[in-house]
Motif scaffolding. Structure first.
Motif, mmCIF file in Angstrom:
data_model
loop_
_atom_site.group_PDB
_atom_site.id
_atom_site.type_symbol
_atom_site.label_atom_id
_atom_site.label_comp_id
_atom_site.label_asym_id
_atom_site.label_seq_id
_atom_site.Cartn_x
_atom_site.Cartn_y
_atom_site.Cartn_z
ATOM 1 N N ALA A 50 0.853 -1.197 0.000
ATOM 2 C CA ALA A 50 0.000 0.000 0.000
ATOM 3 C C ALA A 50 0.886 1.244 0.000
ATOM 4 C CB ALA A 50 -0.918 -0.011 1.211
ATOM 5 N N ASP A 69 1.179 3.857 -1.837
ATOM 6 C CA ASP A 69 0.578 5.188 -2.014
ATOM 7 C C ASP A 69 0.035 5.723 -0.693
ATOM 8 O OD1 ASP A 69 1.204 5.213 -4.692
ATOM 9 O OD2 ASP A 69 -0.776 4.496 -5.330
ATOM 10 N N GLN A 70 -0.647 4.877 0.055
ATOM 11 C CA GLN A 70 -1.190 5.312 1.338
ATOM 12 C C GLN A 70 -0.067 5.597 2.337
ATOM 13 O OE1 GLN A 70 -2.461 2.651 -0.312
ATOM 14 N NE2 GLN A 70 -4.491 3.392 -0.838
ATOM 15 N N GLN A 90 1.485 8.866 1.431
ATOM 16 C CA GLN A 90 0.590 9.959 1.831
ATOM 17 C C GLN A 90 0.715 10.202 3.341
ATOM 18 O OE1 GLN A 90 -3.579 9.138 1.314
ATOM 19 N NE2 GLN A 90 -4.170 11.274 1.565
ATOM 20 N N SER A 149 -8.917 8.360 1.058
ATOM 21 C CA SER A 149 -7.976 7.340 0.583
ATOM 22 C C SER A 149 -8.391 5.949 1.062
ATOM 23 C CB SER A 149 -6.570 7.678 1.083
ATOM 24 O OG SER A 149 -5.646 6.728 0.652
ATOM 25 N N ALA A 150 -8.830 5.849 2.308
ATOM 26 C CA ALA A 150 -9.273 4.559 2.848
ATOM 27 C C ALA A 150 -10.526 4.072 2.127
ATOM 28 C CB ALA A 150 -9.534 4.679 4.349
ATOM 29 N N LYS A 187 -11.425 4.810 -0.919
ATOM 30 C CA LYS A 187 -11.011 4.431 -2.273
ATOM 31 C C LYS A 187 -10.381 3.035 -2.266
ATOM 32 C CE LYS A 187 -9.454 7.899 -5.084
ATOM 33 N NZ LYS A 187 -8.436 8.821 -5.621
ATOM 34 N N ALA A 188 -9.508 2.794 -1.286
ATOM 35 C CA ALA A 188 -8.849 1.483 -1.180
ATOM 36 C C ALA A 188 -9.866 0.386 -0.871
ATOM 37 C CB ALA A 188 -7.769 1.527 -0.104
ATOM 38 N N ALA A 189 -10.812 0.663 0.015
ATOM 39 C CA ALA A 189 -11.835 -0.333 0.362
ATOM 40 C C ALA A 189 -12.733 -0.621 -0.829
ATOM 41 C CB ALA A 189 -12.658 0.156 1.551
ATOM 42 N N THR A 190 -13.109 0.412 -1.563
ATOM 43 C CA THR A 190 -13.964 0.232 -2.732
ATOM 44 C C THR A 190 -13.267 -0.619 -3.791
ATOM 45 O OG1 THR A 190 -15.027 2.359 -2.328
ATOM 46 C CG2 THR A 190 -15.252 1.445 -4.538
ATOM 47 N N SER A 191 -11.988 -0.329 -4.039
ATOM 48 C CA SER A 191 -11.269 -1.102 -5.062
ATOM 49 C C SER A 191 -11.019 -2.532 -4.604
ATOM 50 C CB SER A 191 -9.962 -0.415 -5.441
ATOM 51 O OG SER A 191 -9.052 -0.453 -4.375
ATOM 52 N N ALA A 192 -10.903 -2.749 -3.304
ATOM 53 C CA ALA A 192 -10.680 -4.110 -2.805
ATOM 54 C C ALA A 192 -11.899 -4.983 -2.961
ATOM 55 C CB ALA A 192 -10.258 -4.052 -1.331
#
Length: 114
Positions: free
Chosen positions: A42, A44-45, A48, A101-102, A104-109
């Motif tokens: 992760a 990118d996160q 950030q 950001s979280a 976005k990451a959860a949605t893509s997962a």
């Protein structure tokens, strides 16, 4: 022999020099941290988060620089008050950014991959 009662200017100079050395070490530390973070899944996160921490630490060093130059206690209190207000605004923005950001990451997962 060391000066027992150093002047305010010499104390300010010593504090500024120490703050500069610590700031330089902090920059080197964050450079190493970023190199290590680029290898994480992760990244990118992590980058950030590191960027936000670096901004907060830099703001704290800037506060130190400004306090060293304060003329009196009233000036120091004003500087601290401005710092805390700026930090609260930054914290609000950072929390919003990390939340996005979280999400976005959860949605893509959980998005099905075709």
């Amino acid at each position: 022999m060391a000066d027992i009662n150093p002047s305010a200017d010499s104390v300010r100079a010593m504090l500024s020099e120490a703050n500069g050395r610590i700031r330089k070490a902090m920059v080197e530390y964050f450079e190493l941290l970023e190199k290590g973070a680029s290898q994480l899944p992760a990244s990118d996160q992590v980058k950030q988060f590191c960027s936000q921490v670096q901004r907060n630490v830099t703001a704290t060093f800037d506060l130190g620089d400004r306090l060293i130059q304060a003329k009196d206690a009233q000036d120091a209190f004003k500087i601290q008050s401005e710092f805390y207000q700026d930090q609260m605004r930054a914290l609000t923005e950072q929390a919003r950014s990390m939340g996005e950001s979280a999400m976005k990451a959860a949605t893509s997962a959980f998005t099905p991959k075709s």
